[in-house]
Design a protein around this motif. Sequence first.
Motif, mmCIF file in Angstrom:
data_model
loop_
_atom_site.group_PDB
_atom_site.id
_atom_site.type_symbol
_atom_site.label_atom_id
_atom_site.label_comp_id
_atom_site.label_asym_id
_atom_site.label_seq_id
_atom_site.Cartn_x
_atom_site.Cartn_y
_atom_site.Cartn_z
ATOM 1 N N GLY A 45 0.824 -1.204 0.000
ATOM 2 C CA GLY A 45 0.000 0.000 0.000
ATOM 3 C C GLY A 45 0.854 1.247 0.000
ATOM 4 O O GLY A 45 2.022 1.229 0.392
ATOM 5 N N GLN A 46 0.272 2.338 -0.443
ATOM 6 C CA GLN A 46 0.943 3.635 -0.440
ATOM 7 C C GLN A 46 0.039 4.649 0.241
ATOM 8 O O GLN A 46 -1.128 4.810 -0.132
ATOM 9 N N LEU A 47 0.590 5.304 1.255
ATOM 10 C CA LEU A 47 -0.117 6.343 1.989
ATOM 11 C C LEU A 47 0.427 7.696 1.558
ATOM 12 O O LEU A 47 1.612 7.983 1.748
ATOM 13 N N ASP A 48 -0.382 8.516 0.941
ATOM 14 C CA ASP A 48 -0.009 9.868 0.530
ATOM 15 C C ASP A 48 -0.765 10.864 1.391
ATOM 16 O O ASP A 48 -1.990 10.742 1.571
ATOM 17 N N TYR A 49 -0.048 11.850 1.899
ATOM 18 C CA TYR A 49 -0.681 12.867 2.727
ATOM 19 C C TYR A 49 0.052 14.182 2.580
ATOM 20 O O TYR A 49 1.227 14.236 2.193
ATOM 21 N N ASP A 50 -0.655 15.256 2.863
ATOM 22 C CA ASP A 50 -0.085 16.601 2.791
ATOM 23 C C ASP A 50 0.539 16.957 4.128
ATOM 24 O O ASP A 50 -0.134 16.922 5.159
ATOM 25 N N ASP A 51 1.818 17.298 4.097
ATOM 26 C CA ASP A 51 2.551 17.731 5.286
ATOM 27 C C ASP A 51 2.910 19.197 5.094
ATOM 28 O O ASP A 51 3.883 19.511 4.421
ATOM 29 N N LEU A 88 -5.383 -3.672 8.489
ATOM 30 C CA LEU A 88 -4.898 -2.879 7.365
ATOM 31 C C LEU A 88 -5.889 -1.758 7.058
ATOM 32 O O LEU A 88 -7.104 -1.970 7.090
ATOM 33 N N PRO A 89 -5.392 -0.568 6.740
ATOM 34 C CA PRO A 89 -6.322 0.499 6.339
ATOM 35 C C PRO A 89 -6.845 0.225 4.934
ATOM 36 O O PRO A 89 -6.079 -0.085 4.030
ATOM 37 N N PRO A 90 -8.142 0.306 4.701
ATOM 38 C CA PRO A 90 -8.670 0.062 3.357
ATOM 39 C C PRO A 90 -8.331 1.204 2.409
ATOM 40 O O PRO A 90 -7.816 2.254 2.827
ATOM 41 N N SER A 91 -8.595 0.995 1.126
ATOM 42 C CA SER A 91 -8.379 2.053 0.137
ATOM 43 C C SER A 91 -9.202 3.275 0.533
ATOM 44 O O SER A 91 -10.362 3.163 0.934
ATOM 45 N N TYR A 92 -8.580 4.437 0.412
ATOM 46 C CA TYR A 92 -9.235 5.654 0.890
ATOM 47 C C TYR A 92 -8.785 6.841 0.050
ATOM 48 O O TYR A 92 -7.586 7.012 -0.212
ATOM 49 N N GLN A 93 -9.731 7.639 -0.403
ATOM 50 C CA GLN A 93 -9.444 8.849 -1.160
ATOM 51 C C GLN A 93 -10.095 10.029 -0.450
ATOM 52 O O GLN A 93 -11.303 10.229 -0.532
ATOM 53 N N GLY A 94 -9.297 10.773 0.301
ATOM 54 C CA GLY A 94 -9.795 11.927 1.021
ATOM 55 C C GLY A 94 -9.209 13.212 0.493
ATOM 56 O O GLY A 94 -8.604 13.257 -0.585
ATOM 57 N N LYS A 95 -9.384 14.274 1.246
ATOM 58 C CA LYS A 95 -8.879 15.576 0.843
ATOM 59 C C LYS A 95 -7.383 15.703 1.093
ATOM 60 O O LYS A 95 -6.639 16.163 0.233
ATOM 61 N N ASP A 96 -6.946 15.297 2.282
ATOM 62 C CA ASP A 96 -5.536 15.421 2.651
ATOM 63 C C ASP A 96 -4.816 14.081 2.704
ATOM 64 O O ASP A 96 -3.586 14.043 2.757
ATOM 65 N N ALA A 257 -14.557 12.583 12.386
ATOM 66 C CA ALA A 257 -13.355 12.026 11.770
ATOM 67 C C ALA A 257 -12.460 13.166 11.289
ATOM 68 O O ALA A 257 -12.947 14.184 10.792
ATOM 69 N N TYR A 258 -11.148 12.973 11.449
ATOM 70 C CA TYR A 258 -10.179 13.994 11.060
ATOM 71 C C TYR A 258 -9.132 13.391 10.128
ATOM 72 O O TYR A 258 -8.661 12.276 10.343
ATOM 73 N N GLU A 259 -8.790 14.142 9.087
ATOM 74 C CA GLU A 259 -7.631 13.840 8.250
ATOM 75 C C GLU A 259 -6.514 14.787 8.671
ATOM 76 O O GLU A 259 -6.614 15.995 8.460
ATOM 77 N N MET A 260 -5.467 14.238 9.252
ATOM 78 C CA MET A 260 -4.410 15.074 9.802
ATOM 79 C C MET A 260 -5.047 16.056 10.802
ATOM 80 O O MET A 260 -5.528 15.646 11.839
ATOM 81 N N LEU A 261 -5.095 17.346 10.449
ATOM 82 C CA LEU A 261 -5.665 18.340 11.357
ATOM 83 C C LEU A 261 -7.001 18.882 10.870
ATOM 84 O O LEU A 261 -7.625 19.690 11.559
ATOM 85 N N SER A 262 -7.432 18.485 9.688
ATOM 86 C CA SER A 262 -8.675 19.019 9.144
ATOM 87 C C SER A 262 -9.839 18.079 9.437
ATOM 88 O O SER A 262 -9.704 16.864 9.349
ATOM 89 N N LYS A 263 -10.983 18.673 9.779
ATOM 90 C CA LYS A 263 -12.180 17.882 10.057
ATOM 91 C C LYS A 263 -12.775 17.389 8.748
ATOM 92 O O LYS A 263 -12.899 18.139 7.795
ATOM 93 N N ARG A 264 -13.146 16.121 8.713
ATOM 94 C CA ARG A 264 -13.620 15.515 7.475
ATOM 95 C C ARG A 264 -15.117 15.195 7.517
ATOM 96 O O ARG A 264 -15.841 15.500 6.596
ATOM 97 N N LEU A 303 -5.319 9.463 10.246
ATOM 98 C CA LEU A 303 -6.778 9.422 10.276
ATOM 99 C C LEU A 303 -7.215 9.185 11.715
ATOM 100 O O LEU A 303 -6.913 8.143 12.289
ATOM 101 N N LYS A 304 -7.917 10.152 12.292
ATOM 102 C CA LYS A 304 -8.313 10.082 13.687
ATOM 103 C C LYS A 304 -9.810 10.314 13.828
ATOM 104 O O LYS A 304 -10.450 10.907 12.959
ATOM 105 N N ALA A 305 -10.348 9.862 14.943
ATOM 106 C CA ALA A 305 -11.763 10.093 15.256
ATOM 107 C C ALA A 305 -11.874 10.502 16.726
ATOM 108 O O ALA A 305 -11.185 9.942 17.580
#
Length: 336
Positions: A45-51, A88-96, A257-264, A303-305
């Motif tokens: 898997g590949q995890l891409d995120y904005d830092d 395992l984290p499933p496939s996910y397409q979010g904003k960040d 649910a939060y992606e990094m620091l942004s609320k999703r 990914l946090k809740a």
Amino acid sequence: MNAPSPLQLHTSPVRTGEKLRGELVLGETTHGLSQAVRVTIRARGQLDYDDTETKQREELSGGPGATVHPPFKGEGRIPFELSLARDLPPSYQGKDVQIAWELIATLHSADGKELTRWSQPIQLEPGRTAHPPPRLEPSTPRGSSLTATSTWGCLLFPLLGCFSIPLCMLSGNMRDVSENPAHGRIAGIIYGVVSVIAGVVITWWILGKARTVSKFKAAALKPLAERFPLGSTARLRAFVDLTTPLTVRKARLELTAYEMLSKRRTVGPVPVDVPVHLAAGPHQFDVEIPIPRDFTPTFKTHLKAHCTLTLELEGLDDMVLHNPLEVAPEVLEAEA
């Protein structure tokens, strides 16, 4: 040296915690087939995120791979089977945050050299379990009157800022503006008045919060399981230890649910039944909120809740209790 992928899956999409089965179809024209002695197949898997301003990428392991040693002569089909971990984290397409999975097959020679590699994207979905998560019994938090004392003590800082900031701005404007001292005094007075008003508003708000907190010796919100699967019901226990009787007008529960620091995404607010009149002393009550099957599962720091219980109190500001929640990447089967 890449060629069109000969990987064929028996089922698609695949699920976490289950077997991934398929076949690798090889032909006489496959590059390096005459030198191959084994084939390895694994999920990656590949995890891409904005830092901040840059994009980061991390590689995720799908668990142990499969190694097969068939006779590599002519055309053939090589069956394989991989066991995918349940966490395992499933496939996910979010904003960040984005999570993508692929299946990789590699031909190796006798000396371990890689001859040919194929890859094929796979859609990884949450798995299933027929059993609810084991129930925990969280311990009651210990209360202390120091909670109220420290809260009231913190009021000293906004009170000092309420007067020190405008005084500094006023004196600075009156001293530094030499061309037109009258304009400097007017500007300083305006800044000072605005700062005083802002300081009073902030101090009044903190006073209200401190007045609420001072009624509680202890307050906590704790989950009744280590993690809750997608599609299940999250159950938590609220603890409050009161110094004086209180009246609760309304209570509500939210899951965010939060992606990094942004609320999703937010679930709720869900009304909660709690006693209207709470006497002085310790109290505890259980609350619950449903977790949708398509809710974002938690994963490491990306990914946090958070679950939030809000108590609307008569004559006081709201009392808000927070607790992070682990949302597992799996769903519950309906019980027979």
